[in-house]
Scaffold this motif. Sequence first.
Motif, PDB file in Angstrom:
ATOM      1  N   TYR A   7      14.912 -18.613 -35.779  1.00  0.00           N
ATOM      2  CA  TYR A   7      16.395 -18.856 -35.402  1.00  0.00           C
ATOM      3  C   TYR A   7      16.782 -17.427 -34.671  1.00  0.00           C
ATOM      4  CZ  TYR A   7      21.226 -19.408 -35.570  1.00  0.00           C
ATOM      5  OH  TYR A   7      22.685 -19.434 -35.257  1.00  0.00           O
ATOM      6  N   LEU A   8      16.507 -16.394 -34.998  1.00  0.00           N
ATOM      7  CA  LEU A   8      16.950 -15.117 -34.451  1.00  0.00           C
ATOM      8  C   LEU A   8      16.178 -14.969 -33.145  1.00  0.00           C
ATOM      9  CD1 LEU A   8      17.053 -12.467 -37.449  1.00  0.00           C
ATOM     10  CD2 LEU A   8      18.906 -13.826 -36.225  1.00  0.00           C
ATOM     11  N   ASP A   9      15.245 -15.333 -32.953  1.00  0.00           N
ATOM     12  CA  ASP A   9      14.393 -15.249 -31.466  1.00  0.00           C
ATOM     13  C   ASP A   9      15.253 -16.198 -30.488  1.00  0.00           C
ATOM     14  OD1 ASP A   9      12.073 -14.318 -30.316  1.00  0.00           O
ATOM     15  OD2 ASP A   9      11.662 -16.355 -30.005  1.00  0.00           O
ATOM     16  N   LYS A  10      15.682 -17.313 -30.992  1.00  0.00           N
ATOM     17  CA  LYS A  10      16.259 -18.204 -30.047  1.00  0.00           C
ATOM     18  C   LYS A  10      17.845 -17.602 -29.684  1.00  0.00           C
ATOM     19  CE  LYS A  10      14.255 -22.682 -31.669  1.00  0.00           C
ATOM     20  NZ  LYS A  10      14.751 -23.760 -32.529  1.00  0.00           N
ATOM     21  N   VAL A 114      17.857  -7.302 -37.692  1.00  0.00           N
ATOM     22  CA  VAL A 114      17.778  -7.028 -36.417  1.00  0.00           C
ATOM     23  C   VAL A 114      16.247  -6.352 -36.211  1.00  0.00           C
ATOM     24  CG1 VAL A 114      18.459  -5.865 -34.282  1.00  0.00           C
ATOM     25  CG2 VAL A 114      20.152  -7.042 -35.795  1.00  0.00           C
ATOM     26  N   LEU A 115      16.177  -5.439 -37.096  1.00  0.00           N
ATOM     27  CA  LEU A 115      14.899  -4.640 -36.886  1.00  0.00           C
ATOM     28  C   LEU A 115      13.767  -5.523 -37.298  1.00  0.00           C
ATOM     29  CD1 LEU A 115      15.731  -1.096 -38.410  1.00  0.00           C
ATOM     30  CD2 LEU A 115      15.516  -1.754 -35.995  1.00  0.00           C
ATOM     31  N   ALA A 116      13.884  -6.414 -38.385  1.00  0.00           N
ATOM     32  CA  ALA A 116      12.810  -7.372 -38.553  1.00  0.00           C
ATOM     33  C   ALA A 116      12.155  -8.225 -37.446  1.00  0.00           C
ATOM     34  CB  ALA A 116      13.286  -8.278 -39.849  1.00  0.00           C
ATOM     35  N   TRP A 117      13.478  -8.786 -36.695  1.00  0.00           N
ATOM     36  CA  TRP A 117      12.903  -9.613 -35.249  1.00  0.00           C
ATOM     37  C   TRP A 117      12.511  -8.593 -34.419  1.00  0.00           C
ATOM     38  CZ3 TRP A 117      15.118  -8.917 -30.185  1.00  0.00           C
ATOM     39  CH2 TRP A 117      14.525 -10.106 -29.566  1.00  0.00           C
ATOM     40  N   MET A 118      13.192  -7.281 -34.136  1.00  0.00           N
ATOM     41  CA  MET A 118      12.349  -6.510 -33.102  1.00  0.00           C
ATOM     42  C   MET A 118      10.897  -6.129 -33.429  1.00  0.00           C
ATOM     43  SD  MET A 118      15.774  -3.807 -32.170  1.00  0.00           S
ATOM     44  CE  MET A 118      14.639  -3.374 -30.682  1.00  0.00           C
ATOM     45  N   GLN A 119      10.483  -6.018 -34.688  1.00  0.00           N
ATOM     46  CA  GLN A 119       9.199  -5.633 -35.411  1.00  0.00           C
ATOM     47  C   GLN A 119       8.234  -6.903 -34.930  1.00  0.00           C
ATOM     48  OE1 GLN A 119       7.256  -3.464 -36.525  1.00  0.00           O
ATOM     49  NE2 GLN A 119       5.724  -4.850 -36.747  1.00  0.00           N
ATOM     50  N   PHE A 120       9.089  -8.094 -34.867  1.00  0.00           N
ATOM     51  CA  PHE A 120       8.314  -9.235 -34.579  1.00  0.00           C
ATOM     52  C   PHE A 120       8.167  -9.534 -33.124  1.00  0.00           C
ATOM     53  CE2 PHE A 120       9.383 -13.727 -32.832  1.00  0.00           C
ATOM     54  CZ  PHE A 120       8.003 -14.219 -32.992  1.00  0.00           C
ATOM     55  N   ASN A 138       4.424  11.727 -28.626  1.00  0.00           N
ATOM     56  CA  ASN A 138       4.782  11.741 -27.301  1.00  0.00           C
ATOM     57  C   ASN A 138       5.017  10.104 -26.718  1.00  0.00           C
ATOM     58  OD1 ASN A 138       2.209  10.379 -27.625  1.00  0.00           O
ATOM     59  ND2 ASN A 138       0.915  11.562 -26.504  1.00  0.00           N
ATOM     60  N   SER A 139       5.296   9.313 -27.992  1.00  0.00           N
ATOM     61  CA  SER A 139       5.696   8.121 -27.703  1.00  0.00           C
ATOM     62  C   SER A 139       6.851   7.882 -28.844  1.00  0.00           C
ATOM     63  CB  SER A 139       4.668   7.059 -27.668  1.00  0.00           C
ATOM     64  OG  SER A 139       4.085   7.030 -28.780  1.00  0.00           O
ATOM     65  N   VAL A 140       7.488   6.743 -28.610  1.00  0.00           N
ATOM     66  CA  VAL A 140       8.461   6.134 -29.761  1.00  0.00           C
ATOM     67  C   VAL A 140       8.490   4.657 -29.414  1.00  0.00           C
ATOM     68  CG1 VAL A 140      10.226   8.146 -29.495  1.00  0.00           C
ATOM     69  CG2 VAL A 140      10.281   6.210 -28.089  1.00  0.00           C
ATOM     70  N   SER A 141       8.962   4.124 -30.987  1.00  0.00           N
ATOM     71  CA  SER A 141       8.893   2.538 -31.098  1.00  0.00           C
ATOM     72  C   SER A 141      10.278   1.872 -30.828  1.00  0.00           C
ATOM     73  CB  SER A 141       8.256   2.672 -32.459  1.00  0.00           C
ATOM     74  OG  SER A 141       9.296   2.908 -33.456  1.00  0.00           O
ATOM     75  N   TYR A 142      10.470   0.722 -31.193  1.00  0.00           N
ATOM     76  CA  TYR A 142      11.446   0.023 -30.993  1.00  0.00           C
ATOM     77  C   TYR A 142      12.571   0.672 -31.980  1.00  0.00           C
ATOM     78  CZ  TYR A 142      10.338  -2.255 -35.426  1.00  0.00           C
ATOM     79  OH  TYR A 142       9.817  -2.432 -36.581  1.00  0.00           O
ATOM     80  N   ILE A 143      11.901   1.153 -33.255  1.00  0.00           N
ATOM     81  CA  ILE A 143      13.142   1.710 -34.016  1.00  0.00           C
ATOM     82  C   ILE A 143      13.939   2.918 -33.325  1.00  0.00           C
ATOM     83  CG2 ILE A 143      13.425   3.048 -36.310  1.00  0.00           C
ATOM     84  CD1 ILE A 143      11.252   1.301 -37.406  1.00  0.00           C
ATOM     85  N   PHE A 144      13.182   3.742 -32.871  1.00  0.00           N
ATOM     86  CA  PHE A 144      13.794   4.947 -32.249  1.00  0.00           C
ATOM     87  C   PHE A 144      14.664   4.642 -31.104  1.00  0.00           C
ATOM     88  CE2 PHE A 144      14.153   8.300 -29.121  1.00  0.00           C
ATOM     89  CZ  PHE A 144      14.280   9.664 -29.983  1.00  0.00           C
ATOM     90  N   THR A 145      14.289   3.606 -30.146  1.00  0.00           N
ATOM     91  CA  THR A 145      15.091   3.089 -29.368  1.00  0.00           C
ATOM     92  C   THR A 145      16.596   2.326 -29.849  1.00  0.00           C
ATOM     93  OG1 THR A 145      14.174   1.161 -28.946  1.00  0.00           O
ATOM     94  CG2 THR A 145      13.470   2.941 -27.640  1.00  0.00           C
TER      95      THR A 145
END
Length: 210
Positions: A7-10, A114-120, A138-145
């Motif tokens: 649902y969150l994806d939609k 939101v973070l669970a959806w971004m992890q997915f 030298n790199s960051v994930s979605y959590i950092f952004t």
Amino acid sequence: MQDWIIYLDKVFLPFYRLLSDPVLAYFLGTFILAVICVFLGEFLVGIAFYANRHYVKKLTDDLVNWNNLSVEAVKKGDTEAYHTFNKEANEVYGKLFFLTIAHSAAFLIPIPFVLAWMQFKFGGVEFPLLFNVPFIGNSVSYIFTFIVLYLPAYWLFKKVKNRLPIYRYFNQIMQESSEAVKEMKSLADLLEERVKASKAKHKNIVKSKA
């Protein structure tokens, strides 16, 4: 996959299709999600406070009452009464403190979803940095952004909060509930009174000797 993720994806995915550039679209979409988290979180805090407003006011009134009684006990030199009243004040303060923490925790409720959806959606995506950063790499994930974009989202909310009727109303009832705190006496006030009285007494003694 859980249904709520689908649902969150939609709901969330259209925010990432507003721009044609995939990198810019990602940052815009993530910023919009951060804004949603801030506004929804603050709304939940307001709802929680509104639901408990009468209890909060009662605790605040009790705190002021017991505190003022303890100060008056010190003023009269009644040590036993002071300890009794001060104990009651501390117990009420503890209840009010933990209730405030519970209200504040409501602000964070939207973030895990939101973070669970971004992890997915972006769990395997890494954003390279121009140089190696200590403790980050030298790199960051979605959590950092998300965290980086959450800060300006919160700043934006603070700028417009009082212009939005519902948030202005929540802020008003919070201020009304804390009005009683202004009537709270402190031992510092008592000490100041005694210092003034001592100075006045000293002046009178000097005048009488003169």
